[in-house]
Design an enzyme around this catalytic site. Structure first.
Site, short mmCIF file in Angstrom:
data_model
loop_
_atom_site.label_atom_id
_atom_site.label_comp_id
_atom_site.label_asym_id
_atom_site.label_seq_id
_atom_site.Cartn_x
_atom_site.Cartn_y
_atom_site.Cartn_z
CD GLU A 73 -2.64 1.34 0.02
OE1 GLU A 73 -3.30 0.41 -0.44
OE2 GLU A 73 -2.56 2.44 -0.55
CB CYS A 100 5.74 4.41 6.79
SG CYS A 100 4.07 3.73 6.90
N1 LIG Z 1 0.08 4.09 8.09
C1 LIG Z 1 0.50 4.29 6.85
O1 LIG Z 1 0.55 5.42 6.35
C2 LIG Z 1 0.91 3.12 5.98
C3 LIG Z 1 1.05 3.31 4.60
C4 LIG Z 1 1.42 2.22 3.81
C5 LIG Z 1 1.67 0.99 4.41
N2 LIG Z 1 1.55 0.85 5.76
C6 LIG Z 1 1.78 -0.48 6.34
O2 LIG Z 1 0.52 -1.09 6.59
C7 LIG Z 1 0.58 -1.88 7.78
C8 LIG Z 1 -0.47 -1.40 8.77
O3 LIG Z 1 -0.15 -0.07 9.16
P1 LIG Z 1 -1.19 0.84 9.96
O4 LIG Z 1 -0.58 2.18 10.08
O5 LIG Z 1 -2.54 0.68 9.36
O6 LIG Z 1 -1.16 0.09 11.39
P2 LIG Z 1 -2.14 0.30 12.63
O7 LIG Z 1 -1.32 0.02 13.83
O8 LIG Z 1 -2.87 1.59 12.50
O9 LIG Z 1 -3.21 -0.86 12.45
C9 LIG Z 1 -2.93 -2.22 12.57
C10 LIG Z 1 -4.18 -2.92 13.15
O10 LIG Z 1 -4.01 -4.34 13.07
C11 LIG Z 1 -4.64 -4.89 14.21
N3 LIG Z 1 -4.19 -6.29 14.37
C12 LIG Z 1 -3.01 -6.75 14.84
N4 LIG Z 1 -2.98 -8.09 14.81
C13 LIG Z 1 -4.17 -8.51 14.30
C14 LIG Z 1 -4.73 -9.78 14.00
N5 LIG Z 1 -4.04 -10.92 14.19
N6 LIG Z 1 -5.97 -9.84 13.51
C15 LIG Z 1 -6.67 -8.70 13.30
N7 LIG Z 1 -6.19 -7.47 13.55
C16 LIG Z 1 -4.94 -7.36 14.04
C17 LIG Z 1 -4.28 -3.94 15.32
O11 LIG Z 1 -5.14 -4.09 16.43
C18 LIG Z 1 -4.42 -2.59 14.61
O12 LIG Z 1 -5.73 -2.07 14.77
C19 LIG Z 1 2.02 -1.77 8.27
O13 LIG Z 1 2.77 -2.83 7.76
C20 LIG Z 1 2.49 -0.46 7.67
O14 LIG Z 1 3.88 -0.42 7.49
C21 LIG Z 1 1.16 1.89 6.55
#
Ligand SMILES: NC(=O)c1ccc[n+]([C@@H]2O[C@H](COP(=O)([O-])OP(=O)(O)OC[C@H]3O[C@@H](n4cnc5c(N)ncnc54)[C@H](O)[C@@H]3O)[C@@H](O)[C@H]2O)c1
Length: 444
Positions: free
Chosen positions: A154, A266
């Site tokens: 993403e 990130c």
């Molecule tokens: N935040 C950004 O801007 C962004 C952009 C691109 C990619 N990413 C990537 O996307 C991924 C997620 O990032 P984010 O910022 O959304 O994280 P976040 O911490 O906001 O959300 C992650 C969610 O996953 C949940 N979770 C954990 N284990 C779980 C399981 N086994 N089953 C169900 N839910 C579970 C957590 O409770 C949390 O709500 C990461 O790898 C990040 O590097 C983030």
């Protein structure tokens, strides 16, 4: 299509809501019962412009729902997106425990063909681990159900996540079987009516692409930050240099701003994880190591300027701080440079009164209580009784402040601007001492 999104954070919630907006039937799963309760109650647990309307509209249309029920969630979608966190482990590598737990859950409960789509940012080779975790869980049940694993990193930006998802520059798909590629093409067809944005490649290349993109952007920032410090030494203006090089189409204007360091959920962790991947494979990424070192140093530049101006012992001093989130338009405080600045000011005995348009609640939660840390109701309120103003996040509402009011409110009219928001000459003309990063006319 019936879709399941595992992990309802910044990426999962935005992806789930936007995919529902295109007519898909989406179930979002999270292990965080509090988060799911907020969403089921019609609330949004994060700040992301425009997201609330998309969520409300699609919940009302019956296309988007939220659950903690793993079995129900796995049964629902033919595509199972994994969008859980991949925080840094102690050695800097990406911690895959949440990704693999999600994969095992899918293996435990699936009853028919599924495409498991890694949307989390994961190191090269993770698709193999996900495949093994699902296969192991199926074997434990004595089941042999067909499934595919796809990498679909993403690229959305917090603060503009809905727009980015709805109008992507490119959609990277790493996949090795035709059936999965066809499903991904169908899913993303509505997002690319203008021209084909799908870049289909092998799994490992897709996994590396995401890290390469963030590492490149972090490199541009650290490069400009180091040049800004050089500009201060040699009497040049980094803003002029930015204009001078950005107009070259080979370089472009994006991500050339110097400041007080990059942060967020990130860049810091992805740079670390890529360095670690390289180490593990016996190749060193020397440029990226320097990028990380430069950024660590840059987060301290503002505090160095404060110390140079007010001395190392800041006890009895009070600082107004504008901006807590790691960048504007988000409430995300992960790795925010404001945290380094606040820690250093408090550590040297100063008091801090901080204001942020959106991130105050998140800041209170993450920074915790400190007797010398307070939060103001407005930017103006933060200035009262302060010795100086420190700006850490470039929110729009700080761009054109009433300088006369700032001068009147501060005990000493001094601004430390970690985001180079103002014209140094204009600020100085208002009788305010202006410290910026690499700007000619500002104090060093
Ligand atoms: N935040 C950004 O801007 C962004 C952009 C691109 C990619 N990413 C990537 O996307 C991924 C997620 O990032 P984010 O910022 O959304 O994280 P976040 O911490 O906001 O959300 C992650 C969610 O996953 C949940 N979770 C954990 N284990 C779980 C399981 N086994 N089953 C169900 N839910 C579970 C957590 O409770 C949390 O709500 C990461 O790898 C990040 O590097 C983030």
């Amino acid at each position: 299509m019936k879709l399941t999104v595992v992990g309802t954070g910044y990426v999962g919630l935005v992806s789930g809501a936007c995919l529902a907006e295109m007519g898909n039937d989406v179930v979002c799963l999270d292990v965080d019962a509090q988060k799911i309760a907020i969403l089921q109650g019609g609330g949004i647990p994060i700040h992301e412009p425009g997201l609330d309307q998309v969520v409300v509209r699609n919940v009302a249309a019956g296309r988007l729902s939220f659950t903690t029920d793993v079995e129900r969630a796995v049964a629902h979608g033919v595509l199972q997106f994994i969008a859980v966190g991949t925080p840094p482990d102690e050695d800097g590598s990406a911690d895959l425990q949440y990704v693999l737990a999600a994969a095992r859950n899918i293996g435990r409960h699936m009853g028919e063909y599924k495409v498991i789509v890694d949307k989390s940012t994961v190191p090269v080779g993770t698709a193999d681990k996900v495949r093994a975790a699902v296969a192991e869980a199926l074997a434990e049940r004595g089941q042999a159900i067909d499934f595919s694993v796809v990498s679909n990193p993403e690229f959305l930006k917090e603060g503009a996540a809905v727009d980015d998802f709805m109008r992507p520059d490119r959609i990277v798909i790493g996949a090795e079987d035709e059936r999965a590629i066809r499903l991904m093409r169908d899913l993303y067809a509505p997002f690319q009516r203008n021209h084909d944005k799908l870049v289909v490649m092998d799994l490992r290349s897709a996994e590396l692409t995401k890290y390469a993109a963030n590492a490149m952007l972090a490199t541009r920032i650290s490069f400009m930050n180091e040049l800004a410090l050089l500009a201060e030494r040699v009497g040049a203006d980094i803003e002029q240099v930015r204009l001078g090089i950005g107009s070259d189409p080979r370089i472009g204007f994006s991500f050339l701003y110097s400041g007080c360091g990059y942060g967020g959920s990130c860049f810091p962790k992805d740079v670390k994880a890529l360095i670690r991947t390289a180490e593990e494979s016996g190749r060193e990424l020397r440029v990226l190591r320097a990028v990380e070192d430069a950024n660590e140093a840059q987060k301290r530049v503002l505090i160095d300027k404060v110390v140079q101006r007010f001395g190392a012992d800041l006890s009895g001093r009070r600082f107004a701080l504008w901006g807590l989130a790691f960048k504007p338009n988000t409430d995300d405080m992960r790795e925010a440079p404001s945290r380094v600045v606040i820690d250093a000011l408090l550590g040297r005995g100063a008091s801090v009164r901080a204001y942020d348009p959106i991130a105050m609640r998140e800041a209170r939660r993450t920074l915790g209580e400190h007797p010398r840390l307070g939060f103001a109701d407005s930017a103006g309120d933060a200035l009262q009784e302060a010795d100086a103003l420190v700006i850490v996040t470039e929110w729009k509402e700080f761009r054109s402040p009433d300088f006369a009011r700032i001068r009147a409110a501060l005990k000493q009219p001094v601004i430390f601007d970690g985001r180079n928001m103002f014209n140094p000459a204009a600020v100085e003309a208002q009788g305010i001492e202006y410290h910026a990063i690499g700007r000619l006319g500002a104090k060093g």
